[in-house]
Design a protein around this motif. Sequence first.
Motif, PDB file in Angstrom:
ATOM      1  N   ILE A 136      -7.263  -6.111   4.989  1.00  0.00           N
ATOM      2  CA  ILE A 136      -7.479  -4.661   5.027  1.00  0.00           C
ATOM      3  C   ILE A 136      -8.739  -4.327   5.826  1.00  0.00           C
ATOM      4  CG2 ILE A 136      -8.763  -4.608   2.841  1.00  0.00           C
ATOM      5  CD1 ILE A 136      -6.396  -1.883   4.203  1.00  0.00           C
ATOM      6  N   LYS A 137      -9.747  -5.161   5.719  1.00  0.00           N
ATOM      7  CA  LYS A 137     -10.977  -4.931   6.487  1.00  0.00           C
ATOM      8  C   LYS A 137     -10.703  -5.034   7.984  1.00  0.00           C
ATOM      9  CE  LYS A 137     -13.922  -6.672   2.757  1.00  0.00           C
ATOM     10  NZ  LYS A 137     -14.793  -7.781   2.297  1.00  0.00           N
ATOM     11  N   LYS A 138      -9.913  -6.040   8.345  1.00  0.00           N
ATOM     12  CA  LYS A 138      -9.551  -6.226   9.749  1.00  0.00           C
ATOM     13  C   LYS A 138      -8.713  -5.051  10.246  1.00  0.00           C
ATOM     14  CE  LYS A 138      -6.685  -9.204  12.673  1.00  0.00           C
ATOM     15  NZ  LYS A 138      -5.783 -10.384  12.686  1.00  0.00           N
ATOM     16  N   SER A 139      -7.733  -4.629   9.455  1.00  0.00           N
ATOM     17  CA  SER A 139      -6.849  -3.529   9.854  1.00  0.00           C
ATOM     18  C   SER A 139      -7.611  -2.216   9.990  1.00  0.00           C
ATOM     19  CB  SER A 139      -5.704  -3.376   8.846  1.00  0.00           C
ATOM     20  OG  SER A 139      -4.863  -4.508   8.872  1.00  0.00           O
ATOM     21  N   LEU A 140      -8.437  -1.922   9.010  1.00  0.00           N
ATOM     22  CA  LEU A 140      -9.204  -0.668   9.060  1.00  0.00           C
ATOM     23  C   LEU A 140     -10.174  -0.670  10.235  1.00  0.00           C
ATOM     24  CD1 LEU A 140      -9.967  -0.042   5.274  1.00  0.00           C
ATOM     25  CD2 LEU A 140      -8.192   1.000   6.693  1.00  0.00           C
ATOM     26  N   GLN A 264      -2.839  -3.818   1.376  1.00  0.00           N
ATOM     27  CA  GLN A 264      -3.277  -3.070   0.201  1.00  0.00           C
ATOM     28  C   GLN A 264      -2.371  -1.852  -0.007  1.00  0.00           C
ATOM     29  OE1 GLN A 264      -5.391  -3.900  -1.972  1.00  0.00           O
ATOM     30  NE2 GLN A 264      -7.188  -4.915  -1.138  1.00  0.00           N
ATOM     31  N   GLU A 265      -1.913  -1.627  -1.236  1.00  0.00           N
ATOM     32  CA  GLU A 265      -1.020  -0.504  -1.524  1.00  0.00           C
ATOM     33  C   GLU A 265      -1.632   0.826  -1.111  1.00  0.00           C
ATOM     34  OE1 GLU A 265       0.662  -0.331  -5.405  1.00  0.00           O
ATOM     35  OE2 GLU A 265       1.111  -2.483  -5.456  1.00  0.00           O
ATOM     36  N   SER A 266      -2.938   0.927  -1.163  1.00  0.00           N
ATOM     37  CA  SER A 266      -3.615   2.174  -0.818  1.00  0.00           C
ATOM     38  C   SER A 266      -3.587   2.460   0.674  1.00  0.00           C
ATOM     39  CB  SER A 266      -5.071   2.127  -1.290  1.00  0.00           C
ATOM     40  OG  SER A 266      -5.764   1.046  -0.679  1.00  0.00           O
ATOM     41  N   ALA A 267      -3.079   1.499   1.466  1.00  0.00           N
ATOM     42  CA  ALA A 267      -3.028   1.686   2.919  1.00  0.00           C
ATOM     43  C   ALA A 267      -1.610   1.524   3.468  1.00  0.00           C
ATOM     44  CB  ALA A 267      -3.962   0.687   3.607  1.00  0.00           C
ATOM     45  N   VAL A 268      -0.602   1.534   2.565  1.00  0.00           N
ATOM     46  CA  VAL A 268       0.784   1.297   2.969  1.00  0.00           C
ATOM     47  C   VAL A 268       1.623   2.568   2.904  1.00  0.00           C
ATOM     48  CG1 VAL A 268       2.912   0.036   2.452  1.00  0.00           C
ATOM     49  CG2 VAL A 268       0.704  -1.097   2.172  1.00  0.00           C
ATOM     50  N   LEU A 344     -14.196   3.992   4.466  1.00  0.00           N
ATOM     51  CA  LEU A 344     -12.784   3.763   4.773  1.00  0.00           C
ATOM     52  C   LEU A 344     -12.088   2.968   3.678  1.00  0.00           C
ATOM     53  CD1 LEU A 344     -12.660   2.882   8.590  1.00  0.00           C
ATOM     54  CD2 LEU A 344     -11.505   4.775   7.452  1.00  0.00           C
ATOM     55  N   ILE A 345     -12.766   1.948   3.161  1.00  0.00           N
ATOM     56  CA  ILE A 345     -12.162   1.049   2.196  1.00  0.00           C
ATOM     57  C   ILE A 345     -11.792   1.761   0.901  1.00  0.00           C
ATOM     58  CG2 ILE A 345     -14.270   0.277   1.053  1.00  0.00           C
ATOM     59  CD1 ILE A 345     -11.369  -1.993   2.228  1.00  0.00           C
ATOM     60  N   ASP A 346     -12.442   2.893   0.626  1.00  0.00           N
ATOM     61  CA  ASP A 346     -12.184   3.630  -0.613  1.00  0.00           C
ATOM     62  C   ASP A 346     -11.113   4.705  -0.453  1.00  0.00           C
ATOM     63  OD1 ASP A 346     -14.172   2.169  -1.951  1.00  0.00           O
ATOM     64  OD2 ASP A 346     -15.739   3.534  -1.235  1.00  0.00           O
ATOM     65  N   ARG A 347     -10.614   4.906   0.754  1.00  0.00           N
ATOM     66  CA  ARG A 347      -9.617   5.952   0.985  1.00  0.00           C
ATOM     67  C   ARG A 347      -8.223   5.479   0.595  1.00  0.00           C
ATOM     68  NH1 ARG A 347     -11.884   7.979   6.953  1.00  0.00           N
ATOM     69  NH2 ARG A 347     -14.056   8.233   6.236  1.00  0.00           N
ATOM     70  N   ASP A 348      -7.362   6.438   0.265  1.00  0.00           N
ATOM     71  CA  ASP A 348      -6.025   6.121  -0.219  1.00  0.00           C
ATOM     72  C   ASP A 348      -5.006   6.959   0.548  1.00  0.00           C
ATOM     73  OD1 ASP A 348      -3.656   5.701  -1.676  1.00  0.00           O
ATOM     74  OD2 ASP A 348      -4.773   5.377  -3.536  1.00  0.00           O
TER      75      ASP A 348
END
Length: 456
Positions: A136-140, A264-268, A344-348
Motif C-alpha cells: 500500500i505504501k508503494k501504491s500510494l 488494503q480494503e481501504s484502497a480497493v 494518505l495512509i489513513d484515507r479510505d
Amino acid sequence: MSLAESPVHSSSSDGFAGLLERELESGSSESSPDEGDKAADDDGSDVESESRIKRRKVENLESLEETVASTSQGLSEEKSEATAIEDMCAHPGSFGDMCFLCGQRLIEQSGVTFGYIHKGLRLNNDEIDRLRNTDIKKSLNNKKLYLVLDLDHTLLNSTQLNHMTAEEEYLMSPPDSLPDVLKGSLFRLDFMRMMTKLRPFIKTFLKEASEIFEMYVYTMGDRAYALEMAKLLDPKKEYFGDRVISRDDGTQKHQKGLDIVLGQESAVLILDDTENAWIKHKDNLILMERYHFFRSSCAQFGFNCESLSELKSDECEPEGALANVLDLLKRIHKIFFYELEGNLIDRDVRQVLKTVRKEVLKGCKVVFSRIIPSKVQADSHHLWKMAEQLGAICSTEVDSSVTHVVALDAGTEKSRWAVKQNKFLVHPLWLEAVNYMWRKQPEEKFPVTETKSKTL
C-alpha cells in the motif's frame, strides 16, 4: 535453512567421508600379510618393520579420532542451529506442507491460499498483513489505488456456440466479413466451443484505468476460462500480470472476497454486475449494468427480448457503461489523492465512494406509488435504500417539497398529483439507471403509462 546449507551437503561432511575412506584404504594395505612377509624377507628386520607399522597405525588412528570428534561437533552445532532456526521461524507461508523459509514440514496450516500467484502457495495472516502494508505504501507513493474487475457481463459477454440462434449465425462468418463495429472485439474459441464479445470501450478503459489503479481480474468462472479471457483482454500482460483470480482460488463457495487480494480494503474498488457476490464488501462495490450481447445471456436473466447481437447493434463507446464508469473512477481517484486532508495512509476510498454516491440525487425528494407492497416496511425496500444511498430523501406522503413520484401506473392518486403539481413522474427504471450511471438521467426517457388500476 536451504538444502545447500544442510549438514547432508556440508563441506565438512564431505571431508570427513573422504578422509575416512582414505584411512581405511591405507590401514588395509599396511596390514596385508603378504606385504609384511615380503618386507621381512627383503631386509630381515621383521621386528623393526612390525614396530614401524604399529606406530603408523596408532598415529593415523589418533588423527582419525580427532577428525571424527571435530566433525561430529560441527555436525552437532549445525543441527542445533537448524533446530533453533525452525523453532524461531514464524512460518510466514508454505508450498504444500513445507515452510518456504525454514523448510520444516507443517502439520497444521493457517492463513489463505494464493494459488493464482504460485501453485500451492499459502500465506499466514501476519504475512498477508505485512505484504499489504508494504504494497500500500508503494501504491500510494505511485498515486495508485486497487481495482478488482469482474469478467462476465462487466467487461465481456460469452456464449456457447451451440446456444447461438439463427439470427446470430452471421457472427460465425470469417472476421473480414463481419461488421466493422465487431472487428477486434469478437473472438471464436473453438477449443472451448465458445464465442466471446468484449464490451465496447474496453481497450481505452483498461489502458487509462491501469495508470491510476493496480488491477485484478476476479471471476466466478473456472481458472482455465479466467486465463483465456485475460489473454483476450490483456495479451501482453500489461494490465493484470498474474493477478487473475477464479472461483478455484476463492475461500467461500459462491462468494467473492478481498481476502485473496493483496491490497488494503481501504484502497480497493470493485466493478461487478452482481451485488450478492460481494456480501462482505458492498462498500467497495460499484455496481455495473449487465452487458447482454448474446441472446443466451438475455435468456439467462429472464429477458424475453432481442439481444444486441440479433439487432446487429452494440453499446455506444463514448456513452456506454465503461466510458461512464471510467469517468467515475477518475473522479474518485482525484478526490482521494488531491482533495482530502490528512495522511494518505489513513484515507479510505470507501468513504469517498459513499460521498460521491450521495451527491447524485442530492436535493431530490422521492415518493413511491404502488411500488412497495403494503406488508413491507417502506425503508427496507431495495429501491428506497437505493434512493437514499444516492442522496435522495424518501417519503411515504406527498407534499410541496417532493420532486419525484416513482410509479408503474400513471392512474394512481399520487401519480395524478405529480402531473397536476408539475412534479416528475418516473418509472422505477429511472432510479436503477441513475444508480448504474452515477448521475441523474433525463426523466422524460422513463415515462409512466396509465393502466386499469386506479388505486393509491
